[in-house]
Design a protein around this motif. Structure first.
Motif, PDB file in Angstrom:
ATOM      1  N   LEU A  72       0.831  -1.206   0.000  1.00  0.00           N
ATOM      2  CA  LEU A  72       0.000   0.000   0.000  1.00  0.00           C
ATOM      3  C   LEU A  72       0.868   1.259   0.000  1.00  0.00           C
ATOM      4  O   LEU A  72       0.615   2.211  -0.756  1.00  0.00           O
ATOM      5  CB  LEU A  72      -0.928   0.004   1.222  1.00  0.00           C
ATOM      6  CG  LEU A  72      -2.137  -0.932   1.171  1.00  0.00           C
ATOM      7  CD1 LEU A  72      -2.832  -0.965   2.526  1.00  0.00           C
ATOM      8  CD2 LEU A  72      -3.126  -0.506   0.088  1.00  0.00           C
ATOM      9  N   PHE A  73       1.907   1.259   0.827  1.00  0.00           N
ATOM     10  CA  PHE A  73       2.781   2.436   0.879  1.00  0.00           C
ATOM     11  C   PHE A  73       3.653   2.532  -0.370  1.00  0.00           C
ATOM     12  O   PHE A  73       3.979   3.641  -0.817  1.00  0.00           O
ATOM     13  CB  PHE A  73       3.636   2.404   2.144  1.00  0.00           C
ATOM     14  CG  PHE A  73       2.909   2.895   3.359  1.00  0.00           C
ATOM     15  CD1 PHE A  73       2.644   4.251   3.519  1.00  0.00           C
ATOM     16  CD2 PHE A  73       2.460   2.006   4.327  1.00  0.00           C
ATOM     17  CE1 PHE A  73       1.952   4.710   4.633  1.00  0.00           C
ATOM     18  CE2 PHE A  73       1.775   2.463   5.443  1.00  0.00           C
ATOM     19  CZ  PHE A  73       1.513   3.817   5.599  1.00  0.00           C
ATOM     20  N   VAL A  74       4.016   1.390  -0.931  1.00  0.00           N
ATOM     21  CA  VAL A  74       4.769   1.417  -2.198  1.00  0.00           C
ATOM     22  C   VAL A  74       3.912   2.050  -3.295  1.00  0.00           C
ATOM     23  O   VAL A  74       4.396   2.895  -4.077  1.00  0.00           O
ATOM     24  CB  VAL A  74       5.216   0.000  -2.600  1.00  0.00           C
ATOM     25  CG1 VAL A  74       5.752  -0.002  -4.032  1.00  0.00           C
ATOM     26  CG2 VAL A  74       6.282  -0.521  -1.641  1.00  0.00           C
ATOM     27  N   VAL A  75       2.645   1.646  -3.367  1.00  0.00           N
ATOM     28  CA  VAL A  75       1.724   2.214  -4.359  1.00  0.00           C
ATOM     29  C   VAL A  75       1.554   3.716  -4.124  1.00  0.00           C
ATOM     30  O   VAL A  75       1.565   4.518  -5.065  1.00  0.00           O
ATOM     31  CB  VAL A  75       0.361   1.500  -4.309  1.00  0.00           C
ATOM     32  CG1 VAL A  75      -0.668   2.231  -5.173  1.00  0.00           C
ATOM     33  CG2 VAL A  75       0.501   0.060  -4.764  1.00  0.00           C
ATOM     34  N   LEU A  76       1.410   4.099  -2.856  1.00  0.00           N
ATOM     35  CA  LEU A  76       1.247   5.516  -2.526  1.00  0.00           C
ATOM     36  C   LEU A  76       2.472   6.326  -2.945  1.00  0.00           C
ATOM     37  O   LEU A  76       2.349   7.380  -3.582  1.00  0.00           O
ATOM     38  CB  LEU A  76       1.001   5.672  -1.027  1.00  0.00           C
ATOM     39  CG  LEU A  76       0.880   7.110  -0.513  1.00  0.00           C
ATOM     40  CD1 LEU A  76      -0.352   7.785  -1.104  1.00  0.00           C
ATOM     41  CD2 LEU A  76       0.819   7.129   1.019  1.00  0.00           C
ATOM     42  N   LEU A  77       3.658   5.829  -2.606  1.00  0.00           N
ATOM     43  CA  LEU A  77       4.887   6.548  -2.935  1.00  0.00           C
ATOM     44  C   LEU A  77       5.126   6.573  -4.444  1.00  0.00           C
ATOM     45  O   LEU A  77       5.533   7.604  -4.992  1.00  0.00           O
ATOM     46  CB  LEU A  77       6.076   5.909  -2.214  1.00  0.00           C
ATOM     47  CG  LEU A  77       6.066   6.031  -0.681  1.00  0.00           C
ATOM     48  CD1 LEU A  77       7.214   5.236  -0.084  1.00  0.00           C
ATOM     49  CD2 LEU A  77       6.150   7.496  -0.263  1.00  0.00           C
TER      50      LEU A  77
END
Length: 387
Positions: free
Chosen positions: A248-253
């Motif tokens: 999720l954070f990879v997608v966000l970043l």
């Protein structure tokens, strides 16, 4: 549209055998019509002229038009048996996806255009917005062509998509109704409510509203509590929760980097704006992410909507369709800016929803996406205060 797992009315046929069938011809003709309309609306800003200095915008519009042209050629070749289904379908779907992305980028950059409707009294519609919507339809019809779906199956899947969006809208209405009903006794007992108390009341309404819609949906389809995927998390579930949170954070970043690199901007979530103005709200917001938002959104969208769509779509097709509905109903949370910024934010929500839908599909345990969802939101809101 996506192929089913075997529950459809018509078995999948070989693309070569369906070119001459009238039912397949309907899908191909519809694809050709929609792709042609997409091409026309995409080219409108070029015909109307671009503003001086808008070189990047003009390039985006030209690229969008070319992508729509490729989709039109693919359906045209399929319609007249010049291309095979396994060739034209993926080409049309891929071109439609590129059209969708590029038109979204053009909207974010301010390139719109206008299409006059042949109905007196109606305002012109932004041509890029029309291109965006039509591009999404081209993607679906391209996938339908590749999977040799009948016109009946395309209609059935479209209705299920509309149903999923309607459930999301009902969820928003239910939250608003619950808020009004709960506010009456709250104000009667406590008088004027503080900002913290109002925030707490809103999350209570959130739980009541989404919970009621989920219960109503299950009752409508005559499903009992056994339909709910609640189980004590295993080590495997814990692994998927951690991995899902990381992704999720990879997608966000990654999404943030793409937007920054391309000059795109996104709208801020309403809750983030509230936290920036009053950090004390975190005392209510952080627990609510784990106890209300994560569990109840995942209950409705993953365990109820997505799982129900397994009957019509493939499992990953259901993830995509649910994510479309999930993104659309979040429009009200980002309605703080123009259409371009809103569209970029919803694209991010769509990507995040794909991750949550996938980890639910892999684990079949509601608690896994619920915890990952709650933790993801909680970290985001905390970072707003710390940074």
């Amino acid at each position: 549209m996506t192929e089913t797992t075997g529950t459809g009315d018509d078995p999948a046929a070989d693309p070569e055998t369906t070119v001459g069938s009238s039912d397949a011809g309907v899908v191909q003709l519809l694809g050709l019509v929609v792709a042609t309309l997409t091409l026309v609306t995409a080219a409108v800003p070029l015909g109307q002229g671009m503003e001086p200095g808008a070189d990047i915008d003009a390039l985006a519009v030209v690229a969008t038009t070319l992508a729509a042209l490729f989709a039109t050629v693919a359906f045209l070749g399929r319609r007249f048996a010049l291309l095979r289904g396994r060739t034209s379908g993926p080409l049309a779907a891929g071109s439609g996806l590129v059209t969708l992305l590029l038109s979204g980028y053009a909207i974010n950059r301010g390139a719109t255009g206008a299409v006059d409707l042949p109905v007196p009294g109606l305002e012109p519609i932004p041509s890029m917005a029309a291109t965006f919507v039509l591009g999404a339809a081209v993607v679906g019809l391209g996938v339908a062509d590749a999977a040799s779906l009948s016109a009946h199956e395309v209609k059935r899947r479209t209705l299920r998509l509309v149903e999923a969006i309607a459930v999301g809208v009902l969820g928003l209405l239910a939250i608003a109704i619950a808020m009004n009903l709960l506010a009456v006794p709250a104000f009667a007992l406590l008088g004027d409510l503080s900002e913290l108390q109002l925030q707490l009341l809103s999350y209570l309404a959130f739980a009541v509203g989404l919970g009621s819609v989920a219960a109503g949906y299950l009752a409508w389809y005559d499903r009992d509590r056994s339909f709910l995927d609640l189980a004590v998390p295993t080590l495997r579930d814990a692994g998927w929760t951690i991995a899902g949170l990381i992704v999720l954070f990879v997608v966000l970043l990654a999404g943030s980097w793409v937007m920054s690199a391309t000059g795109m901007e996104a709208a801020d979530h309403g809750t983030i704006l509230a936290v920036e103005e009053n950090p004390e709200l975190l005392w209510v917001i952080l627990p609510a992410m784990f106890l209300v938002v994560g569990p109840f959104e995942e209950l409705l969208y993953r365990n109820v909507v997505q799982k129900s769509l397994y009957e019509t779509f493939s499992r990953y097709g259901a993830v995509v369709v649910t994510s479309v509905a999930f993104a659309l109903v979040h429009a009200q949370a980002y309605a703080t800016a123009g259409a371009g910024l809103l569209l970029a934010s919803l694209a991010m929500v769509f990507g995040l929803s794909l991750v949550l839908g996938t980890i639910y599909e892999r684990t079949e345990n509601l608690l896994v996406p619920a915890i990952a969802h709650g933790a993801f939101n909680a970290v985001q809101f905390t970072m707003v205060v710390l940074w």
